[in-house]
Structures are given as C-alpha cells and as structure tokens.
Scaffold this motif. Structure first.
Motif, PDB file in Angstrom:
ATOM      1  N   GLY A   6      56.391 -24.751  32.098  1.00  0.00           N
ATOM      2  CA  GLY A   6      57.777 -24.336  31.925  1.00  0.00           C
ATOM      3  C   GLY A   6      58.203 -24.347  30.468  1.00  0.00           C
ATOM      4  N   PHE A   7      57.711 -25.332  29.702  1.00  0.00           N
ATOM      5  CA  PHE A   7      58.011 -25.364  28.271  1.00  0.00           C
ATOM      6  C   PHE A   7      57.474 -24.114  27.576  1.00  0.00           C
ATOM      7  N   PHE A   8      56.226 -23.759  27.873  1.00  0.00           N
ATOM      8  CA  PHE A   8      55.651 -22.576  27.245  1.00  0.00           C
ATOM      9  C   PHE A   8      56.346 -21.296  27.707  1.00  0.00           C
ATOM     10  N   LEU A   9      56.760 -21.235  28.958  1.00  0.00           N
ATOM     11  CA  LEU A   9      57.539 -20.075  29.418  1.00  0.00           C
ATOM     12  C   LEU A   9      58.886 -20.020  28.711  1.00  0.00           C
ATOM     13  N   CYS A  10      59.509 -21.169  28.503  1.00  0.00           N
ATOM     14  CA  CYS A  10      60.794 -21.222  27.799  1.00  0.00           C
ATOM     15  C   CYS A  10      60.649 -20.705  26.380  1.00  0.00           C
ATOM     16  N   ARG A  19      68.582 -11.874  29.070  1.00  0.00           N
ATOM     17  CA  ARG A  19      68.255 -13.149  29.691  1.00  0.00           C
ATOM     18  C   ARG A  19      68.459 -13.118  31.205  1.00  0.00           C
ATOM     19  N   THR A  20      69.324 -12.275  31.697  1.00  0.00           N
ATOM     20  CA  THR A  20      69.546 -12.213  33.139  1.00  0.00           C
ATOM     21  C   THR A  20      68.281 -11.791  33.854  1.00  0.00           C
ATOM     22  N   VAL A  21      67.600 -10.786  33.328  1.00  0.00           N
ATOM     23  CA  VAL A  21      66.364 -10.311  33.943  1.00  0.00           C
ATOM     24  C   VAL A  21      65.285 -11.382  33.866  1.00  0.00           C
ATOM     25  N   SER A  22      65.151 -12.028  32.712  1.00  0.00           N
ATOM     26  CA  SER A  22      64.127 -13.074  32.587  1.00  0.00           C
ATOM     27  C   SER A  22      64.425 -14.248  33.512  1.00  0.00           C
ATOM     28  N   ASP A  23      65.683 -14.613  33.645  1.00  0.00           N
ATOM     29  CA  ASP A  23      66.033 -15.706  34.547  1.00  0.00           C
ATOM     30  C   ASP A  23      65.724 -15.344  35.995  1.00  0.00           C
ATOM     31  N   VAL A  72      63.872 -22.052  32.779  1.00  0.00           N
ATOM     32  CA  VAL A  72      65.296 -21.691  32.750  1.00  0.00           C
ATOM     33  C   VAL A  72      66.146 -22.923  32.447  1.00  0.00           C
ATOM     34  N   SER A  73      65.791 -24.066  33.029  1.00  0.00           N
ATOM     35  CA  SER A  73      66.548 -25.297  32.771  1.00  0.00           C
ATOM     36  C   SER A  73      66.436 -25.724  31.317  1.00  0.00           C
ATOM     37  N   LEU A  78      68.618 -26.192  25.830  1.00  0.00           N
ATOM     38  CA  LEU A  78      68.524 -25.905  24.400  1.00  0.00           C
ATOM     39  C   LEU A  78      69.762 -25.195  23.888  1.00  0.00           C
ATOM     40  N   HIS A  79      70.238 -24.210  24.644  1.00  0.00           N
ATOM     41  CA  HIS A  79      71.383 -23.437  24.173  1.00  0.00           C
ATOM     42  C   HIS A  79      72.716 -24.131  24.445  1.00  0.00           C
ATOM     43  N   GLY A  80      72.767 -24.968  25.469  1.00  0.00           N
ATOM     44  CA  GLY A  80      74.020 -25.640  25.793  1.00  0.00           C
ATOM     45  C   GLY A  80      74.233 -26.925  25.021  1.00  0.00           C
ATOM     46  N   ARG A  81      73.218 -27.756  24.953  1.00  0.00           N
ATOM     47  CA  ARG A  81      73.370 -29.074  24.333  1.00  0.00           C
ATOM     48  C   ARG A  81      73.137 -29.050  22.828  1.00  0.00           C
ATOM     49  N   LEU A  82      72.305 -28.110  22.370  1.00  0.00           N
ATOM     50  CA  LEU A  82      71.984 -28.078  20.939  1.00  0.00           C
ATOM     51  C   LEU A  82      72.637 -26.900  20.224  1.00  0.00           C
ATOM     52  N   ALA A  83      73.735 -26.420  20.758  1.00  0.00           N
ATOM     53  CA  ALA A  83      74.341 -25.174  20.284  1.00  0.00           C
ATOM     54  C   ALA A  83      74.311 -25.002  18.774  1.00  0.00           C
ATOM     55  N   GLY A  84      74.871 -25.882  18.014  1.00  0.00           N
ATOM     56  CA  GLY A  84      74.888 -25.714  16.568  1.00  0.00           C
ATOM     57  C   GLY A  84      74.198 -26.821  15.804  1.00  0.00           C
TER      58      GLY A  84
END
Length: 186
Positions: A6-10, A19-23, A72-73, A78-84
């Motif tokens: 999952g890490f490598f897929l992420c 991202r919708t299609v990939s998810d 996906v998780s 990554l995008h939610g918790r590490l935003a900036g």
C-alpha cells in the motif's frame, strides 16, 4: 505485506491528476465481495491447472484486497495531516530525510499504527478467503471456529478460540500510541 504494498501504491499514485479514478481503482477489491477476488485468483492459475492452495494463497489474496485501502488511507493521511508542514520544513532548509524523520513520522505514527491494527483485524477475522483458498487447513481462527462447530459441535472450544481472538485484538488496540486515544476530559 499489505502495508508495504500500500505504501508503494500510495507513492505511485502521487502523480495522478484524477484522484477519484485512482481511488476507485484502488478500493475496488474492498467494495466487491471476497468471493470475486478468490475467483479471479483461481482463474489466473487456470491455464496451468494448479492453484497453490494454502497460507501463501491466503496471504496473496489479503495483500491484493487490502493494499489499495492502505494506499488510499496513507494518501489521505499525507494530504490531510501534513498539509503544509512538509512544505514549511522544506522551505526552512530541512532535508527530505529530516522532514520524514522529524516532522512526518511523529505526526503520522498514531494513524499508521491504527491503520495497521485495522488491516490486521481484517485479515485475522477473515472467513471466506481462508475458507476458499486455505486448502482445507485452518488458515485463520475464524475458519477454525467454523470447523469446530460444523464438524464436531465443539462449542466450548470454539467460544474459547473466539475469546482468545477478541483478547488478542483488544491487547493490540490497547498497545496503540497514546496519540490515538482521546484526551481525558476534566
């Protein structure tokens, strides 16, 4: 193994624009019944007429089932918790390694631990995949409980196995980092 895959897929989907299609593609195995995954695995081996039943087949099926969910998780984390935070540390001159070691991992450690427990509990309590691909042997506790009840009607042993399974999951949940647990009120 599902966490690693999952890490490598992420990492692989980070460059995708839609991202919708990939998810949807990554989560497709989780949306479909496990029987479809088992039948797909069996059909891939049909030209050779030999399927490697057993624990290895169960592990491969669970990796295929859960690696998209992990990807996906992790992407959401990554995008939610590490935003900036990552960009800020990078602009301040931190190296990529120190950003991951000093910023990202402390922030994500509790979430990754919780995700691991979730994936582990899915695999531990799985019933249909080990029953179909396990090759007649007890591949998980769920199948062992089922076989004890079905074959010999040993409810006492099956209840004890279920209690051990619940105790194991409770102990794993108890060992999660303190950041996972809600702060005490008062």
């Amino acid at each position: 193994l599902a966490m690693v895959a999952g890490f490598f897929l992420c990492v692989g989907v980070q460059g995708w624009r839609d991202r919708t299609v990939s998810d949807l593609v990554l989560l497709a195995p989780n949306v479909m019944p496990p029987l479809f995954l088992c039948l797909s695995l069996l059909s891939w081996f049909m030209p050779w007429r030999v399927f490697p039943y057993g624990l290895g087949a169960v592990i491969v099926a669970h990796v295929l089932l859960n690696s998209g969910l992990v990807a996906v998780s992790l992407d959401r984390m990554l995008h939610g918790r590490l935003a900036g935070l990552g960009e800020t540390a990078w602009l301040m001159g931190a190296s990529r390694g120190s950003v991951w070691r000093d910023v990202a991992w402390p922030v994500l450690r509790a979430d990754v631990s919780c995700l691991f427990l979730f994936i582990f509990s899915i695999c531990l309590t799985s019933f249909s995949i080990p029953l179909l691909l396990g090759g007649g042997r007890w591949a998980t506790l769920e199948v062992a409980i089922f076989e004890l009840i079905r074959s010999s009607g040993e409810w006492e042993k099956s209840v004890m196995l279920a209690a051990c399974q619940s105790l194991l999951l409770f102990m794993l949940a108890w060992s999660l980092p303190q950041a996972f647990w809600p702060a005490p009120r008062g």
